[in-house]
Motif scaffolding. Structure first.
Motif, PDB file in Angstrom:
ATOM      1  N   ALA A  34      15.183   5.673  -1.052  1.00  0.00           N
ATOM      2  CA  ALA A  34      14.727   6.737  -1.948  1.00  0.00           C
ATOM      3  C   ALA A  34      15.860   7.181  -2.863  1.00  0.00           C
ATOM      4  CB  ALA A  34      14.202   7.923  -1.142  1.00  0.00           C
ATOM      5  N   ASN A  87      16.553   4.657  -5.490  1.00  0.00           N
ATOM      6  CA  ASN A  87      15.451   4.682  -6.465  1.00  0.00           C
ATOM      7  C   ASN A  87      15.696   5.799  -7.480  1.00  0.00           C
ATOM      8  OD1 ASN A  87      12.958   5.742  -7.652  1.00  0.00           O
ATOM      9  ND2 ASN A  87      11.886   4.223  -6.430  1.00  0.00           N
ATOM     10  N   VAL A  88      16.089   6.968  -6.979  1.00  0.00           N
ATOM     11  CA  VAL A  88      16.328   8.110  -7.881  1.00  0.00           C
ATOM     12  C   VAL A  88      17.515   7.817  -8.798  1.00  0.00           C
ATOM     13  CG1 VAL A  88      16.994  10.543  -7.986  1.00  0.00           C
ATOM     14  CG2 VAL A  88      15.267   9.789  -6.340  1.00  0.00           C
ATOM     15  N   ARG A 146       5.947   5.977  -7.229  1.00  0.00           N
ATOM     16  CA  ARG A 146       7.084   5.617  -6.359  1.00  0.00           C
ATOM     17  C   ARG A 146       8.305   6.486  -6.678  1.00  0.00           C
ATOM     18  NH1 ARG A 146       7.403  -0.438  -6.180  1.00  0.00           N
ATOM     19  NH2 ARG A 146       8.256  -0.167  -8.270  1.00  0.00           N
ATOM     20  N   ASN A 147       8.588   6.671  -7.969  1.00  0.00           N
ATOM     21  CA  ASN A 147       9.709   7.544  -8.344  1.00  0.00           C
ATOM     22  C   ASN A 147       9.500   8.961  -7.823  1.00  0.00           C
ATOM     23  OD1 ASN A 147      10.934   5.468  -9.687  1.00  0.00           O
ATOM     24  ND2 ASN A 147      10.341   6.147 -11.733  1.00  0.00           N
ATOM     25  N   GLN A 167       7.698   9.897  -5.211  1.00  0.00           N
ATOM     26  CA  GLN A 167       7.861   9.939  -3.750  1.00  0.00           C
ATOM     27  C   GLN A 167       9.334   9.834  -3.356  1.00  0.00           C
ATOM     28  OE1 GLN A 167       5.060   6.786  -2.921  1.00  0.00           O
ATOM     29  NE2 GLN A 167       3.351   8.207  -2.705  1.00  0.00           N
ATOM     30  N   ALA A 168      10.063   8.990  -4.076  1.00  0.00           N
ATOM     31  CA  ALA A 168      11.498   8.860  -3.797  1.00  0.00           C
ATOM     32  C   ALA A 168      12.218  10.182  -4.065  1.00  0.00           C
ATOM     33  CB  ALA A 168      12.100   7.752  -4.658  1.00  0.00           C
ATOM     34  N   PRO A 175       4.391   9.933   5.580  1.00  0.00           N
ATOM     35  CA  PRO A 175       3.740   8.770   6.185  1.00  0.00           C
ATOM     36  C   PRO A 175       4.761   7.777   6.757  1.00  0.00           C
ATOM     37  CG  PRO A 175       2.805   9.257   4.049  1.00  0.00           C
ATOM     38  CD  PRO A 175       4.003  10.141   4.198  1.00  0.00           C
ATOM     39  N   ALA A 176       4.365   7.112   7.798  1.00  0.00           N
ATOM     40  CA  ALA A 176       5.250   6.120   8.405  1.00  0.00           C
ATOM     41  C   ALA A 176       5.499   5.003   7.402  1.00  0.00           C
ATOM     42  CB  ALA A 176       4.589   5.555   9.661  1.00  0.00           C
ATOM     43  N   PRO A 177       6.679   4.383   7.487  1.00  0.00           N
ATOM     44  CA  PRO A 177       6.968   3.299   6.556  1.00  0.00           C
ATOM     45  C   PRO A 177       6.001   2.135   6.753  1.00  0.00           C
ATOM     46  CG  PRO A 177       8.609   3.401   8.293  1.00  0.00           C
ATOM     47  CD  PRO A 177       7.754   4.620   8.428  1.00  0.00           C
ATOM     48  N   ALA A 178       5.783   1.416   5.676  1.00  0.00           N
ATOM     49  CA  ALA A 178       4.900   0.256   5.747  1.00  0.00           C
ATOM     50  C   ALA A 178       5.567  -0.853   6.567  1.00  0.00           C
ATOM     51  CB  ALA A 178       4.611  -0.238   4.342  1.00  0.00           C
ATOM     52  N   VAL A 200      13.305  -1.572   8.436  1.00  0.00           N
ATOM     53  CA  VAL A 200      12.362  -1.280   7.364  1.00  0.00           C
ATOM     54  C   VAL A 200      12.272   0.224   7.134  1.00  0.00           C
ATOM     55  CG1 VAL A 200       9.949  -1.462   6.614  1.00  0.00           C
ATOM     56  CG2 VAL A 200      11.000  -3.323   7.909  1.00  0.00           C
ATOM     57  N   GLY A 201      12.573   0.639   5.926  1.00  0.00           N
ATOM     58  CA  GLY A 201      12.342   2.032   5.527  1.00  0.00           C
ATOM     59  C   GLY A 201      11.044   2.030   4.743  1.00  0.00           C
ATOM     60  N   TYR A 202      11.157   2.128   3.407  1.00  0.00           N
ATOM     61  CA  TYR A 202       9.988   1.905   2.558  1.00  0.00           C
ATOM     62  C   TYR A 202       9.705   0.405   2.460  1.00  0.00           C
ATOM     63  CZ  TYR A 202       9.927   6.755   0.953  1.00  0.00           C
ATOM     64  OH  TYR A 202       9.835   8.124   0.877  1.00  0.00           O
ATOM     65  N   ARG A 231      15.034   4.620   4.862  1.00  0.00           N
ATOM     66  CA  ARG A 231      14.094   5.173   3.877  1.00  0.00           C
ATOM     67  C   ARG A 231      14.809   6.158   2.946  1.00  0.00           C
ATOM     68  NH1 ARG A 231       9.005   6.623   6.796  1.00  0.00           N
ATOM     69  NH2 ARG A 231      10.274   8.344   7.530  1.00  0.00           N
ATOM     70  N   LYS A 284      -2.631   1.829   3.165  1.00  0.00           N
ATOM     71  CA  LYS A 284      -3.040   1.655   4.572  1.00  0.00           C
ATOM     72  C   LYS A 284      -4.521   1.948   4.740  1.00  0.00           C
ATOM     73  CE  LYS A 284       0.216   4.369   5.730  1.00  0.00           C
ATOM     74  NZ  LYS A 284       1.028   5.310   6.458  1.00  0.00           N
ATOM     75  N   PRO A 341       5.544  -2.226  -4.114  1.00  0.00           N
ATOM     76  CA  PRO A 341       5.127  -1.258  -3.100  1.00  0.00           C
ATOM     77  C   PRO A 341       4.209  -1.905  -2.067  1.00  0.00           C
ATOM     78  CG  PRO A 341       4.005  -0.893  -5.180  1.00  0.00           C
ATOM     79  CD  PRO A 341       5.071  -1.892  -5.451  1.00  0.00           C
ATOM     80  N   ALA A 342       4.242  -1.350  -0.888  1.00  0.00           N
ATOM     81  CA  ALA A 342       3.381  -1.865   0.173  1.00  0.00           C
ATOM     82  C   ALA A 342       1.929  -1.539  -0.141  1.00  0.00           C
ATOM     83  CB  ALA A 342       3.789  -1.228   1.491  1.00  0.00           C
ATOM     84  N   VAL A 392      -0.866   3.993  -5.280  1.00  0.00           N
ATOM     85  CA  VAL A 392       0.103   3.721  -4.225  1.00  0.00           C
ATOM     86  C   VAL A 392       1.475   3.447  -4.832  1.00  0.00           C
ATOM     87  CG1 VAL A 392       0.707   2.181  -2.317  1.00  0.00           C
ATOM     88  CG2 VAL A 392      -1.695   2.722  -2.766  1.00  0.00           C
ATOM     89  N   GLY A 393       2.441   4.261  -4.441  1.00  0.00           N
ATOM     90  CA  GLY A 393       3.836   3.987  -4.783  1.00  0.00           C
ATOM     91  C   GLY A 393       4.456   3.328  -3.562  1.00  0.00           C
ATOM     92  N   TYR A 394       5.243   4.110  -2.818  1.00  0.00           N
ATOM     93  CA  TYR A 394       5.704   3.629  -1.511  1.00  0.00           C
ATOM     94  C   TYR A 394       4.568   3.775  -0.491  1.00  0.00           C
ATOM     95  CZ  TYR A 394      10.569   3.389  -3.053  1.00  0.00           C
ATOM     96  OH  TYR A 394      11.730   3.064  -3.695  1.00  0.00           O
ATOM     97  N   HIS A 395       3.720   4.735  -0.753  1.00  0.00           N
ATOM     98  CA  HIS A 395       2.525   4.968   0.064  1.00  0.00           C
ATOM     99  C   HIS A 395       1.498   5.674  -0.823  1.00  0.00           C
ATOM    100  CE1 HIS A 395       3.893   9.135   0.381  1.00  0.00           C
ATOM    101  NE2 HIS A 395       5.088   8.676   0.717  1.00  0.00           N
ATOM    102  N   GLU A 396       0.340   5.950  -0.277  1.00  0.00           N
ATOM    103  CA  GLU A 396      -0.730   6.591  -1.055  1.00  0.00           C
ATOM    104  C   GLU A 396      -0.241   7.922  -1.647  1.00  0.00           C
ATOM    105  OE1 GLU A 396      -4.235   6.455  -2.836  1.00  0.00           O
ATOM    106  OE2 GLU A 396      -3.934   5.034  -1.179  1.00  0.00           O
TER     107      GLU A 396
END
Lengths: 165, 165
Positions: B34, B37-38, A30-31, A33-34, A159-162, B86-88, B30, B165, B161-162, A86-90
């Motif tokens: 992010a 988060n940083v 996640r860090n 990806q951010a 990737p699109a947000p969840a 909704v972002g992340y 998003r 998908k 995290p989500a 998976v962080g925010y996404h895969e």
């Protein structure tokens, strides 16, 4: 200079391993990806200025964010065992990125990114738009070089947000 | 100095509105998530150094990231109409943050964050651990002040995290 960079790269990676030892892989991802989102957002700000009305102040500030992130060490975001997850996404990192056999190449792409990010930040403060444009191209080439080798589906958009929970 | 800061704050907000006009709200959210988060990751790095083995080099680099992000303008991440969405994950910004009636207070919390972030970055380079510890407390107080007023459920941890998908 090149040798010094490589040494720094390795030591950052080692300290990252110990410092991150207690972090969950999903937090590391996640860090990561951010951080790349923030880099991309600031790349976008610079590009918008180069493509349109050039506001030096905005470009200097955006390049300074990228520079500070580069100098803090991207290696610390790539802890062994975090290619899948998976962080925010895969995760989009390839397993090859964490293969010790590729460590020299990884150090090179990270060192190139850092060098060009620092050069970009410098030029935004002292150079004109044309100089920044040229350096911006060199900087982005370092992003592409890493994505081409070490990121899954490097042509895909973020990737699109969840969906909301 | 204070007046100058307020003027800068307002102009950043205005330019953010025009610059972000074409950005989708979910992209703004998003980017905001992010960015924070940083910031949080680098706050964590500094805290780990203050709580344990103090490595000046690591602290300087982490504080420089926070400083660069602060100077690039947090206001640009808070575009009107992005309190919900909704972002992340679901936005945690309160509607009050975007209420023009609160603009002076918002400018103040952002200015305080920027001032203390810059002071922290300076002290990491010239101060000892005790000086950095004291300034780190002042800096974190500016985070808390904004969260207490303008963030939903400020005591909650970062959302999980989500799922993949």
């Amino acid at each position: 200079m090149k040798i010094k960079h490589l040494v720094i790269g390795c030591s950052v990676l080692l300290s990252a391993h110990s410092a991150m030892a207690q972090q969950k892989p999903e937090d590391v991802i996640r860090n990561r990806q951010a951080t790349f989102n923030v880099i991309a957002a600031n790349v976008g700000r610079i590009k918008a200025n180069l493509d349109g009305d050039y506001k030096k102040d905005q470009v200097v500030k955006a390049a300074a964010v990228i520079q500070a992130i580069a100098n803090a060490g991207l290696n610390s975001l790539f802890v062994a065992g975090t290619d899948k997850g998976v962080g925010y996404h895969e995760s989009q990192a390839k397993a090859e990125l964490f293969d010790p056999a590729n460590s020299k190449k990884v150090d090179e792409v990270v060192d190139n990114f850092n060098e060009q990010a620092n050069q970009l930040a410098l030029l935004t403060t002292i150079g004109d738009k044309a100089a920044v444009q040229a350096q911006f191209g060199k900087f982005r080439a370092t992003c592409k070089a890493c994505h081409d080798s070490f990121r899954v589906d490097s042509t895909a958009a973020t990737p699109a947000p969840a969906p909301a929970k």
